[in-house]
Scaffold this active site. Structure first.
Site, short mmCIF file in Angstrom:
data_model
loop_
_atom_site.label_atom_id
_atom_site.label_comp_id
_atom_site.label_asym_id
_atom_site.label_seq_id
_atom_site.Cartn_x
_atom_site.Cartn_y
_atom_site.Cartn_z
N ASN A 138 -17.40 48.30 12.26
CA ASN A 138 -17.47 47.13 11.38
C ASN A 138 -16.56 45.98 11.82
OD1 ASN A 138 -15.90 49.48 10.44
ND2 ASN A 138 -14.97 48.01 9.06
N GLN A 177 -23.23 49.57 9.24
CA GLN A 177 -23.28 48.30 9.97
C GLN A 177 -24.53 48.16 10.83
OE1 GLN A 177 -21.30 45.60 9.94
NE2 GLN A 177 -19.91 46.41 8.40
N GLY A 217 -22.18 52.50 0.34
CA GLY A 217 -21.76 53.24 1.53
C GLY A 217 -20.53 54.10 1.27
N THR A 218 -19.62 53.59 0.48
CA THR A 218 -18.39 54.34 0.20
C THR A 218 -18.70 55.67 -0.46
OG1 THR A 218 -17.13 52.30 0.01
CG2 THR A 218 -16.20 54.25 -1.06
N CYS A 253 -14.39 44.63 3.81
CA CYS A 253 -14.74 45.51 2.69
C CYS A 253 -13.50 46.01 1.99
CB CYS A 253 -15.53 46.74 3.15
SG CYS A 253 -16.31 46.57 4.68
N HIS A 279 -26.07 46.20 0.82
CA HIS A 279 -25.61 44.81 0.95
C HIS A 279 -25.36 44.40 2.39
CE1 HIS A 279 -21.08 45.28 1.27
NE2 HIS A 279 -21.35 46.46 0.76
N THR A 295 -28.04 58.25 -14.31
CA THR A 295 -29.26 57.44 -14.35
C THR A 295 -29.25 56.44 -13.21
OG1 THR A 295 -29.42 57.72 -16.73
CG2 THR A 295 -30.60 55.84 -15.78
N1 PLP Z 1 -18.88 51.91 6.21
C1 PLP Z 1 -18.78 50.79 6.94
C2 PLP Z 1 -18.88 50.87 8.43
C3 PLP Z 1 -18.62 49.55 6.31
O1 PLP Z 1 -18.53 48.45 7.06
C4 PLP Z 1 -18.55 49.52 4.90
C5 PLP Z 1 -18.35 48.24 4.19
O2 PLP Z 1 -18.44 47.19 4.72
C6 PLP Z 1 -18.67 50.72 4.19
C7 PLP Z 1 -18.82 51.89 4.87
C8 PLP Z 1 -18.62 50.73 2.70
O3 PLP Z 1 -19.87 50.39 2.14
P1 PLP Z 1 -19.96 49.83 0.64
O4 PLP Z 1 -19.36 48.45 0.66
O5 PLP Z 1 -21.43 49.82 0.35
O6 PLP Z 1 -19.23 50.78 -0.23
#
Ligand code: PLP
Length: 348
Positions: free
Chosen positions: A118, A146, A49-50, A291, A168, A204
């Site tokens: 979150n 979320q 997500g990041t 996170c 995840h 890759t």
């Molecule tokens: N965005 C939200 C709302 C999250 O809660 C999180 C992580 O918990 C992320 C982004 C980041 O995702 P990742 O842990 O896959 O980088």
């Protein structure tokens, strides 16, 4: 994932081993797309997500970014000079404020509003925000990390141009995610090189991670019916908390929320003390946003909702999963009450 890890080919190779690996990637792409009712070709696999949030904000070519004040740091820190859209006391983004901000300047803009927060679980009016963005010619991004797998998701119904997911959060592996990018958006990659993912994200592919993401997305879609039971258990938890620990605050309890999230404050007891005491009882909860943790600091999300630093510093996030049952809820309430009693915040 195990089967994908056995595939020795590189998805970019044209030989038979490469084609088998490509098929695993494309099968997963179809499954992930289906979870959001999106076109498979619009899926860009990322490391999570990041990265997907960074790609959306930095790759869309819009200099001005308006993001809700309660976004995850992977949105709020992805670009310079992001302007934050305030939220109301219930934890939802203030659409009037967004309209005012969009109307104030005419330059090309990106609006980013998450689907569910979150920390509080509060659902955001994303479709309404997207309609506003469209009215002012802005692009719309939604961090659905979320919500994906916990609520039905339809990218067209939301009306967003880009949407972030993370494997995840739906039971898949860590280190895999996706940005869904509508064909109409001209996205500049932030990772350049081999031109994978149709030039939008080089490198890759993480084959086992992507395969696991696909499997998790498929299972999550089947599991959506279980969501009602999770909401029932969450409501039971909050009722027990209100009965047993009257001093406790249930944050955003009147807002529409994710079914699995409860944000609870025990005034006068620092969140990290609660987390450690519960951990000793075998109960895993987090203070603020896990996170970005280890670090525990008063939640910026709760502050943005107008809660005092004192309350924000005493709030924990409790998450339920598909395997949570009534026995776990009772264990949590008893253990949390014991913390409150020891701190002199509840009667034994
Ligand atoms: N965005 C939200 C709302 C999250 O809660 C999180 C992580 O918990 C992320 C982004 C980041 O995702 P990742 O842990 O896959 O980088």
């Amino acid at each position: 994932m195990s089967a994908a890890a056995q595939l020795c080919g590189n998805p970019s190779s044209v030989h038979v081993f490469g084609r088998a690996a490509r098929k695993a990637v494309e099968d997963a792409r179809g499954r992930v797309a289906a979870l959001a009712s999106a076109h498979p070709a619009d899926i860009v696999f990322t490391s999570g997500g990041t990265e997907a949030n960074n790609l959306a904000l930095r790759g869309c070519g819009r200099k001005r970014v308006l993001a809700s004040a309660i976004e995850h740091p992977s949105v709020l820190e992805a670009a310079e000079g992001i302007e934050t859209i305030p939220v109301n006391a219930g934890g939802a983004v203030d659409l009037d404020a967004l309209r005012g901000m969009l109307a104030s300047r005419g330059e090309p803009t990106l609006v980013s509003v998450m689907l569910a927060n979150n920390e509080t679980g509060v659902l955001q009016p994303v479709a309404e925000a997207a309609a506003l963005a469209r009215e002012f010619g802005a692009l719309m991004h939604c961090d659905a990390v979320q919500a994906a797998g916990r609520l039905p998701l339809d990218i067209a119904a939301l009306g967003v141009d880009m949407l972030t997911m993370s494997a995840h959060k739906m039971g898949g592996p860590k280190g895999a995610g996706a940005l869904i990018v509508a064909e109409r958006v001209r996205l500049e990659p932030i990772i350049r090189g081999g031109g994978q993912e149709r030039g939008r994200r080089s490198g890759t592919e993480n084959l086992p991670g992507i395969a696991g993401f696909g499997a998790a997305a498929e299972l999550a879609a089947l599991d959506l019916a279980a969501v009602r039971e999770i909401a029932r258990l969450r409501d039971m938890l909050e009722r027990c908390v209100a009965d047993e620990i009257p001093v406790a605050r249930i944050i955003a309890c009147d807002s529409e929320r994710l079914p699995n999230t409860s944000c609870l404050a025990l005034p006068g007891v620092p969140a990290e003390t609660q987390v450690m005491a519960l951990d000793l009882e075998g109960i895993a909860v987090s203070a603020g946003s896990a996170c970005s943790s280890g670090k525990v600091k008063p939640s910026s999300v709760l502050r943005a909702m107008g809660l005092s630093d004192e309350i924000a510093a005493c709030a924990i996030r409790v998450s339920l999963g598909s395997e949570t049952g009534e026995a776990e809820i009772q264990r949590f309430v008893a253990a949390w009450k014991a913390v409150a009693v020891r701190a002199g915040r509840a009667a034994a």
